[in-house]
Design an enzyme around this catalytic site. Structure first.
Site, PDB file in Angstrom:
ATOM      1  N   ASP A 152      31.342  41.984  37.094  1.00  0.00           N
ATOM      2  CA  ASP A 152      32.100  42.520  38.230  1.00  0.00           C
ATOM      3  C   ASP A 152      31.229  43.423  39.107  1.00  0.00           C
ATOM      4  O   ASP A 152      30.272  44.033  38.625  1.00  0.00           O
ATOM      5  CB  ASP A 152      33.310  43.308  37.697  1.00  0.00           C
ATOM      6  CG  ASP A 152      34.356  43.543  38.771  1.00  0.00           C
ATOM      7  OD1 ASP A 152      34.319  42.856  39.815  1.00  0.00           O
ATOM      8  OD2 ASP A 152      35.215  44.423  38.573  1.00  0.00           O
ATOM      9  N   GLY A 205      30.870  42.330  45.125  1.00  0.00           N
ATOM     10  CA  GLY A 205      31.356  42.661  46.461  1.00  0.00           C
ATOM     11  C   GLY A 205      30.928  44.064  46.863  1.00  0.00           C
ATOM     12  O   GLY A 205      30.437  44.288  47.980  1.00  0.00           O
ATOM     13  N   TRP A 233      28.482  45.786  45.649  1.00  0.00           N
ATOM     14  CA  TRP A 233      27.018  45.816  45.746  1.00  0.00           C
ATOM     15  C   TRP A 233      26.587  45.381  47.152  1.00  0.00           C
ATOM     16  O   TRP A 233      25.709  45.987  47.768  1.00  0.00           O
ATOM     17  CB  TRP A 233      26.426  44.891  44.680  1.00  0.00           C
ATOM     18  CG  TRP A 233      24.937  44.925  44.544  1.00  0.00           C
ATOM     19  CD1 TRP A 233      24.206  45.766  43.750  1.00  0.00           C
ATOM     20  CD2 TRP A 233      23.996  44.075  45.220  1.00  0.00           C
ATOM     21  NE1 TRP A 233      22.867  45.491  43.880  1.00  0.00           N
ATOM     22  CE2 TRP A 233      22.701  44.457  44.780  1.00  0.00           C
ATOM     23  CE3 TRP A 233      24.108  43.034  46.139  1.00  0.00           C
ATOM     24  CZ2 TRP A 233      21.545  43.832  45.227  1.00  0.00           C
ATOM     25  CZ3 TRP A 233      22.961  42.414  46.596  1.00  0.00           C
ATOM     26  CH2 TRP A 233      21.687  42.815  46.143  1.00  0.00           C
ATOM     27  N   ARG A 268      30.231  39.779  51.352  1.00  0.00           N
ATOM     28  CA  ARG A 268      30.487  39.686  49.907  1.00  0.00           C
ATOM     29  C   ARG A 268      29.676  38.573  49.242  1.00  0.00           C
ATOM     30  O   ARG A 268      29.207  38.702  48.109  1.00  0.00           O
ATOM     31  CB  ARG A 268      31.978  39.478  49.645  1.00  0.00           C
ATOM     32  CG  ARG A 268      32.851  40.644  50.089  1.00  0.00           C
ATOM     33  CD  ARG A 268      34.316  40.360  49.803  1.00  0.00           C
ATOM     34  NE  ARG A 268      34.540  40.120  48.386  1.00  0.00           N
ATOM     35  CZ  ARG A 268      34.668  41.094  47.465  1.00  0.00           C
ATOM     36  NH1 ARG A 268      34.616  42.362  47.821  1.00  0.00           N
ATOM     37  NH2 ARG A 268      34.862  40.790  46.196  1.00  0.00           N
ATOM     38  N   SER A 280      38.075  33.751  38.082  1.00  0.00           N
ATOM     39  CA  SER A 280      39.334  33.823  37.337  1.00  0.00           C
ATOM     40  C   SER A 280      40.430  33.010  38.026  1.00  0.00           C
ATOM     41  O   SER A 280      40.314  32.661  39.205  1.00  0.00           O
ATOM     42  CB  SER A 280      39.791  35.289  37.211  1.00  0.00           C
ATOM     43  OG  SER A 280      40.389  35.729  38.416  1.00  0.00           O
ATOM     44  N   ASN A 318      41.375  34.641  41.129  1.00  0.00           N
ATOM     45  CA  ASN A 318      40.428  34.778  42.238  1.00  0.00           C
ATOM     46  C   ASN A 318      40.719  33.831  43.413  1.00  0.00           C
ATOM     47  O   ASN A 318      40.147  33.986  44.505  1.00  0.00           O
ATOM     48  CB  ASN A 318      38.978  34.589  41.754  1.00  0.00           C
ATOM     49  CG  ASN A 318      38.454  35.766  40.947  1.00  0.00           C
ATOM     50  OD1 ASN A 318      37.657  35.616  40.026  1.00  0.00           O
ATOM     51  ND2 ASN A 318      38.898  36.980  41.284  1.00  0.00           N
ATOM     52  N   TRP A 319      41.631  32.869  43.234  1.00  0.00           N
ATOM     53  CA  TRP A 319      42.044  32.005  44.359  1.00  0.00           C
ATOM     54  C   TRP A 319      42.752  32.821  45.427  1.00  0.00           C
ATOM     55  O   TRP A 319      42.920  32.355  46.553  1.00  0.00           O
ATOM     56  CB  TRP A 319      42.980  30.890  43.876  1.00  0.00           C
ATOM     57  CG  TRP A 319      42.375  29.960  42.871  1.00  0.00           C
ATOM     58  CD1 TRP A 319      42.609  29.964  41.524  1.00  0.00           C
ATOM     59  CD2 TRP A 319      41.445  28.902  43.112  1.00  0.00           C
ATOM     60  NE1 TRP A 319      41.869  28.970  40.913  1.00  0.00           N
ATOM     61  CE2 TRP A 319      41.153  28.304  41.865  1.00  0.00           C
ATOM     62  CE3 TRP A 319      40.819  28.396  44.268  1.00  0.00           C
ATOM     63  CZ2 TRP A 319      40.273  27.226  41.724  1.00  0.00           C
ATOM     64  CZ3 TRP A 319      39.943  27.317  44.121  1.00  0.00           C
ATOM     65  CH2 TRP A 319      39.687  26.758  42.870  1.00  0.00           C
ATOM     66  N   ARG A 355      39.354  47.522  32.809  1.00  0.00           N
ATOM     67  CA  ARG A 355      40.440  46.571  32.533  1.00  0.00           C
ATOM     68  C   ARG A 355      39.815  45.229  32.193  1.00  0.00           C
ATOM     69  O   ARG A 355      38.651  44.981  32.493  1.00  0.00           O
ATOM     70  CB  ARG A 355      41.381  46.446  33.735  1.00  0.00           C
ATOM     71  CG  ARG A 355      40.702  46.076  35.035  1.00  0.00           C
ATOM     72  CD  ARG A 355      41.710  45.901  36.169  1.00  0.00           C
ATOM     73  NE  ARG A 355      41.039  45.731  37.441  1.00  0.00           N
ATOM     74  CZ  ARG A 355      40.887  46.685  38.358  1.00  0.00           C
ATOM     75  NH1 ARG A 355      41.364  47.888  38.149  1.00  0.00           N
ATOM     76  NH2 ARG A 355      40.238  46.443  39.487  1.00  0.00           N
TER      77      ARG A 355
HETATM   78  C1  IPE Z   1      37.341  39.688  37.103  1.00  0.00           C
HETATM   79  O1  IPE Z   1      36.960  40.424  38.221  1.00  0.00           O
HETATM   80  C2  IPE Z   1      36.959  38.248  37.267  1.00  0.00           C
HETATM   81  C3  IPE Z   1      35.534  37.952  37.292  1.00  0.00           C
HETATM   82  C4  IPE Z   1      34.561  38.792  37.085  1.00  0.00           C
HETATM   83  C5  IPE Z   1      35.192  36.577  37.559  1.00  0.00           C
HETATM   84  P1  IPE Z   1      37.972  40.728  39.419  1.00  0.00           P
HETATM   85  O2  IPE Z   1      37.218  41.538  40.394  1.00  0.00           O
HETATM   86  O3  IPE Z   1      38.568  39.466  39.906  1.00  0.00           O
HETATM   87  O4  IPE Z   1      39.108  41.565  38.694  1.00  0.00           O
HETATM   88  P2  IPE Z   1      40.120  42.630  39.311  1.00  0.00           P
HETATM   89  O5  IPE Z   1      40.752  41.996  40.511  1.00  0.00           O
HETATM   90  O6  IPE Z   1      39.324  43.832  39.674  1.00  0.00           O
HETATM   91  O7  IPE Z   1      41.083  42.905  38.194  1.00  0.00           O
HETATM   92  C1  IPE Z   2      32.785  39.721  40.581  1.00  0.00           C
HETATM   93  O1  IPE Z   2      32.514  40.547  41.668  1.00  0.00           O
HETATM   94  C2  IPE Z   2      32.627  38.260  40.907  1.00  0.00           C
HETATM   95  C3  IPE Z   2      33.886  37.510  41.035  1.00  0.00           C
HETATM   96  C4  IPE Z   2      35.069  37.971  40.741  1.00  0.00           C
HETATM   97  C5  IPE Z   2      33.801  36.152  41.499  1.00  0.00           C
HETATM   98  P1  IPE Z   2      33.644  40.941  42.717  1.00  0.00           P
HETATM   99  O2  IPE Z   2      33.655  39.927  43.822  1.00  0.00           O
HETATM  100  O3  IPE Z   2      34.949  41.119  42.056  1.00  0.00           O
HETATM  101  O4  IPE Z   2      33.094  42.313  43.268  1.00  0.00           O
HETATM  102  P2  IPE Z   2      33.940  43.611  43.613  1.00  0.00           P
HETATM  103  O5  IPE Z   2      34.772  43.927  42.407  1.00  0.00           O
HETATM  104  O6  IPE Z   2      34.770  43.285  44.802  1.00  0.00           O
HETATM  105  O7  IPE Z   2      32.911  44.643  43.885  1.00  0.00           O
HETATM  106 MG    MG Z   3      35.865  42.702  41.214  1.00  0.00          MG
END
Ligand code: IPE
Ligand code: IPE
Ligand code: MG
Length: 247
Positions: free
Chosen positions: A24, A27, A29, A37, A69, A72-73, A198
Site C-alpha cells: 500500500d 498513490g 508516494w 497515481r 482488491s 479497487n474497481w 487494517r
Molecule cells: C489494499 O489497499 C489493496 C491492495 C494493496 C491491492 P487499498 O488502498 O485498496 O485499501 P484501503 O482502501 O486503504 O482499505
Molecule cells: C496500493 O497503493 C496499490 C493498489 C491498491 C493497487 P494505493 O493506490 O492504495 O496507494 P494509496 O493508499 O492511495 O497511497
Molecule cells: Mg491504499
C-alpha cells in the site's frame, strides 16, 4: 504444549516461511512527488523483483502480494485501466526473468471479471513456472477474502448438491481445500506498508493466526533492507496459537 503449525518458527528465532504483503501507499508516494497515481504504481511494481530476490536468504519460501482488491474497481476508470495495463506489461516483461530465477508464480482472486488477454498471460506464466520451487510467489489480483470464502462456499454447495460431498464433512479441514490458496501454507507474517492498520479484505481465513506488521514505509520505498528488518522482528515474537506455552 499445543501442536505448532507446520513451518512456523517465531520465538525460536527462525524466519517466517510464508510472508504476505499488502503493498500500500503507491498513490501517496506519487502525490508527494507531484506525479499522477499511476507513476506510483509503476514505481511499486519495480520493487517486487527486489523483494522476491531477497526471499531465499531470509528463509521465506512463500511470498504472497496483494496487487488489486475486489474493492479497487471503485477507483476511477483511468486508474483501473492503467493498473490492468501495468499488470499485462509486468507479466510480459518479467515472465522470462521469473522463470530463470526459479520463481513459481501463482495467481489468486476471481478471474471472471478480468479481461481475457490478462487472464491468458496469467495462465501462461503459471504454466511456464510450474516446475520451479526456489520461491513461490502468489499474486492476489481481483482478490477479496470475503469473495474467496463465498466462492469456496458456493463450490462446496455444488459438490453437496452433486453428491460429491456430505454436509457433515464441511469443516475446518475441508473448506480451505476450496479456497484459491488451497496448495499454500497459511501466512506466518502479514506486512502492510503505508501506515494503515487494517487488512482490507486480505487473506481473511488464512491469516487467523498470522503475526502482523504495520509499517509506515510507502510501498515504492520498501527495500530489501526494510524487508529484512521486518522479517528479523518476526523471529523475536512468541506465537501461541491459543495455548499456554511451556505446559
Ligand atoms: C489494499 O489497499 C489493496 C491492495 C494493496 C491491492 P487499498 O488502498 O485498496 O485499501 P484501503 O482502501 O486503504 O482499505
Ligand atoms: C496500493 O497503493 C496499490 C493498489 C491498491 C493497487 P494505493 O493506490 O492504495 O496507494 P494509496 O493508499 O492511495 O497511497
Ligand atoms: Mg491504499
Amino acid at each position: 504444549m499445543a501442536e505448532q503449525q507446520e513451518g512456523t518458527g517465531a520465538g525460536g528465532g527462525e524466519g517466517p516461511r510464508h510472508v504476505a504483503i499488502i503493498m500500500d501507499g503507491n498513490g501517496r508516494w506519487a502525490q508527494a512527488r507531484g506525479r499522477p497515481r499511476l507513476f506510483g504504481h509503476h514505481a511499486g511494481a519495480k520493487r517486487v523483483r527486489e523483494i522476491v530476490e531477497a526471499c531465499p536468504d531470509l528463509g521465506v519460501k512463500y511470498l504472497t502480494i496483494f496487487a488489486f482488491s475486489t474493492e479497487n474497481w471503485k477507483r476511477t476508470q483511468k486508474e483501473v485501466a492503467g493498473l490492468m495495463s501495468l499488470f499485462r506489461r509486468y507479466i510480459q516483461k518479467e515472465a522470462e526473468d521469473l522463470f530463470r530465477r526459479g520463481v513459481r508464480v501463482r495467481f489468486i482472486g476471481d478471474r471472471v471479471r478480468l479481461e481475457p488477454k490478462l487472464v491468458d498471460l496469467m495462465d501462461e506464466l503459471e504454466l511456464l513456472t510450474a516446475g520451479n520451487d526456489r520461491v513461490h510467489l502468489t499474486i492476489a489480483l481481483n482478490y477479496g477474502g470475503r469473495d474467496e470464502v463465498a466462492r469456496a462456499a458456493r463450490r462446496m454447495a455444488q459438490d453437496v448438491e452433486a453428491g460429491r460431498l456430505k454436509a457433515r464433512d464441511v469443516n475446518e479441514e475441508t473448506l480451505p481445500r476450496y479456497l484459491d490458496t488451497c496448495v499454500l501454507p497459511d501466512p506466518d507474517l502479514v506486512i502492510r506498508t503505508s501506515g494503515e492498520a487494517r487488512i482490507s479484505n486480505f487473506l481473511l481465513w488464512q491469516s487467523a493466526y498470522a503475526e502482523y506488521e504495520f509499517i509506515d514505509t510507502l510501498w515504492p520505498d520498501f527495500t530489501a533492507e526494510v524487508f529484512a528488518r521486518v522479517v528479523a522482528r518476526y523471529g523475536r515474537r512468541e506465537r501461541r496459537f491459543g495455548a499456554v506455552l511451556g505446559e
